[in-house]
Design a protein around this motif. Structure first.
Motif, mmCIF file in Angstrom:
data_model
loop_
_atom_site.group_PDB
_atom_site.id
_atom_site.type_symbol
_atom_site.label_atom_id
_atom_site.label_comp_id
_atom_site.label_asym_id
_atom_site.label_seq_id
_atom_site.Cartn_x
_atom_site.Cartn_y
_atom_site.Cartn_z
ATOM 1 N N ILE A 164 75.686 19.426 -47.034
ATOM 2 C CA ILE A 164 76.007 18.072 -46.582
ATOM 3 C C ILE A 164 74.877 17.154 -47.020
ATOM 4 O O ILE A 164 73.757 17.239 -46.496
ATOM 5 C CB ILE A 164 76.206 18.037 -45.062
ATOM 6 C CG1 ILE A 164 77.481 18.812 -44.741
ATOM 7 C CG2 ILE A 164 76.289 16.599 -44.554
ATOM 8 C CD1 ILE A 164 77.477 19.419 -43.388
ATOM 9 N N GLN A 165 75.161 16.328 -48.007
ATOM 10 C CA GLN A 165 74.134 15.471 -48.594
ATOM 11 C C GLN A 165 74.120 14.088 -47.953
ATOM 12 O O GLN A 165 73.121 13.400 -47.983
ATOM 13 C CB GLN A 165 74.396 15.316 -50.110
ATOM 14 C CG GLN A 165 74.125 16.572 -50.909
ATOM 15 C CD GLN A 165 72.643 16.752 -51.202
ATOM 16 O OE1 GLN A 165 71.978 15.842 -51.649
ATOM 17 N NE2 GLN A 165 72.119 17.925 -50.900
ATOM 18 N N ARG A 202 64.186 19.491 -41.465
ATOM 19 C CA ARG A 202 63.297 19.172 -42.584
ATOM 20 C C ARG A 202 63.794 19.818 -43.875
ATOM 21 O O ARG A 202 63.826 19.186 -44.933
ATOM 22 C CB ARG A 202 61.888 19.661 -42.256
ATOM 23 C CG ARG A 202 61.197 18.785 -41.234
ATOM 24 C CD ARG A 202 59.966 19.471 -40.643
ATOM 25 N NE ARG A 202 59.079 18.491 -40.020
ATOM 26 C CZ ARG A 202 57.972 18.811 -39.344
ATOM 27 N NH1 ARG A 202 57.626 20.080 -39.198
ATOM 28 N NH2 ARG A 202 57.214 17.871 -38.826
ATOM 29 N N ILE A 244 66.829 20.803 -44.600
ATOM 30 C CA ILE A 244 68.097 20.170 -45.012
ATOM 31 C C ILE A 244 67.823 18.831 -45.683
ATOM 32 O O ILE A 244 68.384 18.520 -46.734
ATOM 33 C CB ILE A 244 69.024 19.982 -43.787
ATOM 34 C CG1 ILE A 244 69.547 21.333 -43.307
ATOM 35 C CG2 ILE A 244 70.177 19.035 -44.125
ATOM 36 C CD1 ILE A 244 70.219 21.286 -41.947
ATOM 37 N N ASN A 245 66.947 18.062 -45.078
ATOM 38 C CA ASN A 245 66.657 16.734 -45.649
ATOM 39 C C ASN A 245 66.003 16.845 -47.011
ATOM 40 O O ASN A 245 66.216 16.021 -47.900
ATOM 41 C CB ASN A 245 65.761 15.927 -44.707
ATOM 42 C CG ASN A 245 65.453 14.546 -45.264
ATOM 43 O OD1 ASN A 245 64.536 14.387 -46.042
ATOM 44 N ND2 ASN A 245 66.259 13.560 -44.895
ATOM 45 N N PHE A 246 65.190 17.887 -47.175
ATOM 46 C CA PHE A 246 64.453 18.043 -48.431
ATOM 47 C C PHE A 246 65.352 18.511 -49.568
ATOM 48 O O PHE A 246 65.106 18.226 -50.738
ATOM 49 C CB PHE A 246 63.334 19.061 -48.210
ATOM 50 C CG PHE A 246 62.301 19.066 -49.291
ATOM 51 C CD1 PHE A 246 61.179 18.243 -49.215
ATOM 52 C CD2 PHE A 246 62.440 19.873 -50.406
ATOM 53 C CE1 PHE A 246 60.227 18.234 -50.214
ATOM 54 C CE2 PHE A 246 61.494 19.876 -51.421
ATOM 55 C CZ PHE A 246 60.379 19.055 -51.321
ATOM 56 N N ALA A 247 66.414 19.266 -49.187
ATOM 57 C CA ALA A 247 67.169 20.036 -50.186
ATOM 58 C C ALA A 247 68.132 19.165 -50.972
ATOM 59 O O ALA A 247 69.344 19.214 -50.790
ATOM 60 C CB ALA A 247 67.905 21.192 -49.504
ATOM 61 N N ASP A 248 67.588 18.370 -51.890
ATOM 62 C CA ASP A 248 68.432 17.563 -52.764
ATOM 63 C C ASP A 248 68.580 18.200 -54.144
ATOM 64 O O ASP A 248 69.129 17.596 -55.054
ATOM 65 C CB ASP A 248 67.879 16.141 -52.892
ATOM 66 C CG ASP A 248 66.470 16.106 -53.441
ATOM 67 O OD1 ASP A 248 65.962 17.162 -53.878
ATOM 68 O OD2 ASP A 248 65.862 15.035 -53.435
#
Lengths: 444, 444, 444
Positions: C357-358, C399, C401-405
């Motif tokens: 989920i981006q 953290r 999840i937010n980082f994983a782009d």
């Protein structure tokens, strides 16, 4: 070029009345042309160069300020700094109070004549020591006489020359010649350029082509860029302005180019970290300075820095008659020249290289660059050489070869592995001689 | 906007029962709408917004917990924090032991009522001070009564408005409005936004367009992104969430955006290094916080940071009835507003600029921005101005012009050359007035 | 793989006479093949591999140096280090003075036999302790006898094997096997590789494919690159050379790859900053070392570093008979193996990931990864788990999840937020199990 020769060129240039245009500038350029092959070109007055316009050509024949007591307080014939540079003609009698706004002196330096200019606004004036100004009679009429001329059909002159190298990539050396009788700022630059021309000409090999430019400051470099800027952008990989190379300061400093990471910038950064007797220091880029301001304007953004020793604005004699040959000191300039010559030698071997063998290490032993027997108690050494010196040398070779992928200037390997300059240069030469390195150009 | 006006808006908002949906949220948005022009929009309950779904709309009419002794221990009519937000209806009699898991209080803050929510799971409960809980009879039956409703055909409401600037590039200001009667977290944000709207509207010039967004926290910013995310990604060049702007802390701090190097990030980093009475400090980006968590989710990755003074989670009154008007302090919020207004003024002049003259320096003297005569003992000064102040100003001009190649935000020049904010702003304005700088947009 | 098993493999390999080619190398590779499935390949002598050529295959049957007194001073049958590796055949009588340049010993280590090689230059010699050399009669004739053969139609042999993972991206493990009876340098590497093969095979999941390479040093890795270099360049995302994994040093160190910022480099940099009993330290990349010199030659520039404990060249027993099983210490190697296994486990979960989920945060509570009720005095905790442990865990999840782009290796999030390895690994596993993260590959 020995001291005597340097001094002779200095002495020839010293008395000439110079400005950003005019016969004195032309005469000065011809003196230079006697010492190194340069082409002299001219750009007509009135030509638009970017945001500027080439001013009318200034000629001055005579000028003096005579007091009511008959005393000549300022005399162009004795000192070309006595007249505000680019003064319009005047032949008028007036009281001291009227004259006052046309007179220039420096209270804190009572025996020095300031250098004053008014290139782009019609005005006139006289310059002299404060001590003389203090002696001037308050009463009576003065005679202000300036026999000058501003010719709108004149020109601005500049000179430039080349020493060709193995490649078309250029190192630009630029200096200015427009101040009157001033030594550190300005004659130290042109005499250094003449000397460097002659030294670089004698190098056994040259990777880069060296371009030498002598212009009047600011408007001259703008004019040069106007005519050759496109070529410079295409070819110059590093450059420097030469200014204020003498004087009492013990060592050179280098002002980074606008980007601050070109070949010359990075070589000097590396050298500034290497312990040495005459360690060069770094100044950050800023918009005070000399012609690098134009080379580094954003539209050109050329990789051009600046060498100086006793830096403009940082000494009290700056832009006064006290900036003379004694202050400048020919020996001090000669030392600067030798150091800059050494730096340029390093720069010439510091750019992009590619190892000729990119896949795997090259086999050094078949080239007699590595011992053929491997034993823990044998120092690694080259055949027939002194073992204690060669162990680091082999490591240097392997490090430079491994580094040389053509993506980064090779000097970065010296910086990374802390290889001193003499070992760096000799290793690059050894690898070139063994066809283990080759030049390459920026892929970007 | 003076303190009295700010306090009046605060007092209007304070008693309204708010949640992430419902009539209290709508009433609150209308109070805002009376102070600044915003459009109010709604998204129906049940709408999928990315990984979330807009919940049914919550309405509560009345609620109280009555003891076996007839005492009312929690009463919604007196304090809207008395009921767990989003409680389902209940009308039941039960013993204290059965009731216990529905009761919330804080032992360490015995006089405060906690704020408790259960937005996405059907549950109910009462909140009150620990001191009251301790007084409740252990025996007998209690009457738990909540008259509430969860309407699947309701909606979530939000408000937004614009102040247009010279360009379409936007600065986003976002705050939330959903907590009940809580002051620092939450009402400080909306009253600051109203005040900032009125200040920005009065600026004499605005490069950027300013967008003001007021949403219920988390689900509201997700809903906003769902509807306007594409537009924000195309247009927002910087933004900030406003939260917790009052309270006892002496100065503001700024939480960097996810990338940490946008215009606003770099302006605040620069300001945080400039000595000042109310120096702003920097917090690193992290996934605790407010709506910047959604704006900075990787798929949007908007350049949105966050301003706060007495930061959420860092004070014991956080999310309790003790976070009231006295704790928040209207004056403290007013100071925050003034500082943020100043920061935004700087940001508005800190972006990408291009010098109109890219090749060579502009000739400043023909624009009366440089002296026409050049002499070593004359301070460089602008015509008709105070000489001691103008020497740095001329240098500032030259530095900004040289820097302005349109590749980096101009504030980086102020950072590099350590130009203080007031000098930076006045120089940019002077250069714009003289057509020496122009706006440009990111070439990437 | 327990100590007894490790020791058994060591003992099998120890007595075999090895070189960069020949029957001893083949026998050694077959011993390895008994412990892990590898393919053994050969490249004919005379094959050009980049700047090198595969040498003739060396076979030695017998060798001894007999004194005029009949004493055998060096005997291949007793110690395969007694003969210079790759010695040509000799059967000659000569005086000590003639013999001297063919004899190798170490004055500073009088009881150790040095390892000496002459792979690429025809020569011969004997090695023995200085103490024996000192006892040799000065007068009379010695008999130098070496029964060896250099076969130009031989070959160089190497072995390699794979453990497949979920993706084709490979982690390369490479070690060498060519030194004679030497323990730390060399047998520690191959026994570690066999053990690591067996451990990695047992992992429950593997993102990457693991490639195991055993070659004679330098010429072997060049030969391997010559045959498989293209595949490695396309597939290897990280790798390491295993060397010198035992000995008295208390902890491992890691030599960075040439680029120094690959996945393995960054994982080890991160680990080297985490406090631990056996903290790994970092060595910079350099051109001394083992086969990483070939993998990291500029034309390949593979992201391959090197693990070692008691590092080559940094201990006096290096390349002598004193580098034996006692010096190496099987337990010391076993500790290294366990640590490298742990590091590889982390690397396997440290690469590029994308949050599924981006846009906006995922709703964790509907996955039972976040509490459904939000209250200031309830610790955030996962349902049914210990609250004191879960608050950091939820933050870790958010953290990561937010980082994983998908633009940076996920380990950078652990480094940025200082998440310790065990928490990092368990969070990645939790997020994968909940379909909140997925693998992705470099977009570049």
């Amino acid at each position: 070029m020995n001291l005597t020769k340097l001094e002779q060129i200095f002495d020839n240039l010293w008395p000439v009345n110079r400005s950003i245009t005019g016969p004195g500038l032309r005469e000065s350029l011809h003196i230079i042309q006697n010492e190194m092959p340069v082409d002299i070109e001219r750009i007509p007055s009135g030509t638009q160069v970017y945001d500027w316009k080439i001013p009318p050509e200034w000629t001055i024949r005579d000028a003096r300020l005579t007091g009511p007591d008959g005393v000549v307080y300022a005399d162009f014939a004795e000192n070309n700094l006595s007249v505000v540079n680019y003064s319009t003609p005047v032949d008028d009698h007036m009281r001291l109070s009227e004259l006052d706004s046309h007179l220039y002196s420096i209270e804190s330096l009572p025996d020095a004549t300031p250098r004053v200019t008014t290139y782009y606004n019609r005005d006139w004036g006289f310059c002299f020591p404060q001590s003389i100004r203090d002696s001037m009679p308050k009463q009576g009429e003065y005679h202000a006489y300036i026999d000058s001329e501003l010719d709108p059909s004149g020109s601005l002159d500049f000179a430039h020359g080349l020493i060709e190298g193995d490649t078309n990539e250029e190192i630009l050396l630029s200096t200015y010649l427009c101040h009157g009788s001033l030594a550190n700022d300005n004659l130290s630059g042109p005499i250094a350029m003449v000397s460097l021309y002659n030294q670089i000409k004698k190098w056994q090999d040259r990777r880069y082509t060296y371009r030498f430019v002598i212009v009047p400051e600011t408007i001259g470099s703008l004019a040069y860029l106007n005519r050759y800027g496109g070529h410079l952008v295409d070819n110059v990989i590093s450059g420097c302005v030469l200014t204020c190379l003498g004087g009492p300061k013990p060592s050179l400093s280098y002002k980074l180019s606008r980007e601050g990471d070109s070949l010359i910038d990075n070589v000097i950064k590396y050298l500034s970290k290497i312990k040495s007797d005459r360690q060069i220091s770094i100044r950050q880029f800023d918009t005070r300075g000399s012609d690098e301001r134009q080379y580094c304007s954003p539209g050109f953004n050329l990789p051009v820095g600046q060498f100086a020793k006793t830096v403009y604005g940082e000494y009290k004699e700056y832009h006064t008659s006290s900036d003379d040959k004694q202050f400048m000191n020919i020996s001090s300039v000669a030392e600067s020249i030798n150091e800059i010559n050494q730096y340029l030698r390093i720069i010439d071997k510091a750019g992009l290289f590619e190892a000729t063998i990119q896949h795997g290490e090259p086999m050094l032993s078949k080239r007699e660059l590595y011992p053929t027997i491997n034993s823990p108690n044998i120092d690694i050494r080259l055949p027939n050489t002194d073992s204690t010196r060669d162990q680091p040398r082999i490591l240097d070779m392997m490090r430079l070869i491994n580094f040389a992928d053509g993506n980064e200037n090779l000097i970065e390997a010296a910086r990374k592995y802390e290889i001193p300059p003499h070992r760096y240069i000799s290793t690059v030469e050894l690898l070139l001689a063994n066809d283990l390195l080759r030049y390459c150009t920026d892929k970007s």
